[in-house]
Design a protein around this motif. Structure first.
Motif, PDB file in Angstrom:
ATOM      1  N   ARG A 360       0.826  -1.204   0.000  1.00 60.46           N
ATOM      2  CA  ARG A 360       0.000   0.000   0.000  1.00 60.46           C
ATOM      3  C   ARG A 360       0.865   1.261   0.000  1.00 60.46           C
ATOM      4  O   ARG A 360       0.577   2.229  -0.716  1.00 60.46           O
ATOM      5  N   ARG A 363       2.435   1.687  -3.481  1.00 63.18           N
ATOM      6  CA  ARG A 363       1.425   2.129  -4.462  1.00 63.18           C
ATOM      7  C   ARG A 363       1.134   3.610  -4.284  1.00 63.18           C
ATOM      8  O   ARG A 363       1.021   4.357  -5.268  1.00 63.18           O
ATOM      9  N   GLN A 364       0.988   4.050  -3.042  1.00 62.75           N
ATOM     10  CA  GLN A 364       0.731   5.472  -2.790  1.00 62.75           C
ATOM     11  C   GLN A 364       1.920   6.320  -3.274  1.00 62.75           C
ATOM     12  O   GLN A 364       1.747   7.377  -3.881  1.00 62.75           O
ATOM     13  N   HIS A 365       3.124   5.826  -3.026  1.00 61.48           N
ATOM     14  CA  HIS A 365       4.317   6.608  -3.339  1.00 61.48           C
ATOM     15  C   HIS A 365       4.529   6.761  -4.840  1.00 61.48           C
ATOM     16  O   HIS A 365       4.909   7.834  -5.309  1.00 61.48           O
TER      17      HIS A 365
END
Length: 368
Positions: A360, A363-365
């Motif tokens: 997660r 993916r955010q980064h």
């Protein structure tokens, strides 16, 4: 029919075809939250908990503890209380393994090869057809299978590539040099040969230091960095581990070393030890690893600290608080502006031990 959510045998890594259900961790009727460990599964690579990707009410556990099931097999069913037992019976009876879909997804070879600067490099390429690629770099003595819990999760939105570095895995059993710049140079040449353009780089341990060096020496090649328990931020390093690993030649010697990588030593399976020992027994590997250890960590300290010079580059750094190889205290040296996450009760293999959380964060980064 009302919404029913299946719990299926996950696919961890390119070669996984089945897994053994070791234990259920929740009872029928439990309210399941995203990320909650549901059951323990053992594969020929590693044992780990299957965590819930979706919330729901666990209506029925189907998998029998101790039994082996193929990837995508139905292990359990979640559904709202309004769903009748008859509807669940019908869903289970009609469930079919999505074999045709899997065959299409895996129609290409599991592993690919590239000739780069005289090295034959093994790599895996998975995931989306378009978007900015994500390149994964493993650590000292590792290989691309270290990312078996991460590739498919990131591949939902990005092309993903995982590389066996020179002298590791099934790549050529020799080195371009024993410093970070030499290794980063081979990675840069690999990216250029595949004409990938700028990539998001995810690196673990030594691979994190190589990723940092790559960003400094070849800034146009790197869009962002996600570093897991990285070397390259502080001088301390557990050379008892790296030196011991380099010289270990038996299961008896390897087992306690590999157990240092995890907060829970029970995650080290017999197959993991066998796989590492098979690599360690290749001609020239011991001398190669001894030389690499002495080049990167002379006198028991890290020779280069490229991570400290990454100011301005989008940077995510993740550590396990109980890391016994690279101290999590090195997070204090991460440049200002970076995202830093330290997981409690987690060891050096943070991307395996906290796979869902790490995925997660990455993916955010990378924005996908």
């Amino acid at each position: 029919m009302s919404a029913i959510t299946p719990i299926v045998m996950p696919k961890w890594g390119l070669s996984m075809s089945e897994g053994r259900v070791m234990a259920w961790l929740v009872e029928d009727g439990a309210d399941i939250e995203v990320g909650l460990p549901i059951l323990d599964v053992e594969t020929d690579k590693i044992a780990n908990a299957v965590e819930a990707p979706d919330p729901g009410l666990l209506r029925r556990r189907l998998a029998v503890e101790g039994e082996v099931y193929p990837v995508k097999a139905l292990l359990g069913v979640m559904a709202d209380a309004s769903v009748s037992e008859a509807e669940i019976d019908e869903y289970i009876a009609s469930y079919v393994l999505p074999a045709a879909e899997d065959e299409g997804a895996d129609a290409g070879p599991q592993y690919l090869w590239a000739e780069v600067q005289g090295f034959k490099l093994r790599y895996a390429r998975r995931g989306a057809e378009t978007g900015t690629p994500v390149l994964f770099l493993h650590g000292f003595g590792g290989d691309l299978d270290n990312w078996l819990f991460n590739l498919d999760a990131l591949g939902e939105a990005h092309p993903v590539l995982a590389l066996d570095l020179p002298g590791h895995g099934q790549s050529s059993p020799r080195l371009p040099g024993t410093g970070l710049a030499a290794l980063a140079g081979v990675v840069a040449a690999f990216l250029a040969q595949l004409d990938l353009g700028p990539v998001h780089v995810v690196g673990h341990s030594m691979g994190g230091a190589i990723a940092a060096q790559l960003a400094l020496d070849h800034p146009a090649a790197v869009r962002s960095l996600s570093l897991m328990a990285p070397a390259g931020f502080g001088p301390e390093i557990n050379v008892g581990y790296t030196g011991g690993f380099a010289r270990a030649s038996s299961k008896r010697e390897l087992k306690p070393l590999l157990e240092q990588l995890f907060q829970d030593p029970g995650l080290v399976s017999r197959q993991m030890i066998d796989d590492v020992l098979k690599y360690k027994r290749l001609d020239g590997i011991e001398d190669l690893l001894v030389a690499l250890n002495e080049g990167l960590f002379p006198g028991g300290t890290q020779a280069a600290l490229p991570g400290r010079a990454l100011a301005g580059k989008p940077l995510l750094v993740v550590w396990g608080a109980d890391d016994r190889i690279v101290p999590a205290a090195h997070a204090a040296h991460v440049p200002a502006g970076a995202t830093v996450e330290i997981f409690p009760a987690t060891g050096h293999m943070v991307m395996m031990e906290k796979a869902n959380e790490v995925n997660r964060l990455i993916r955010q980064h990378v924005g996908g």
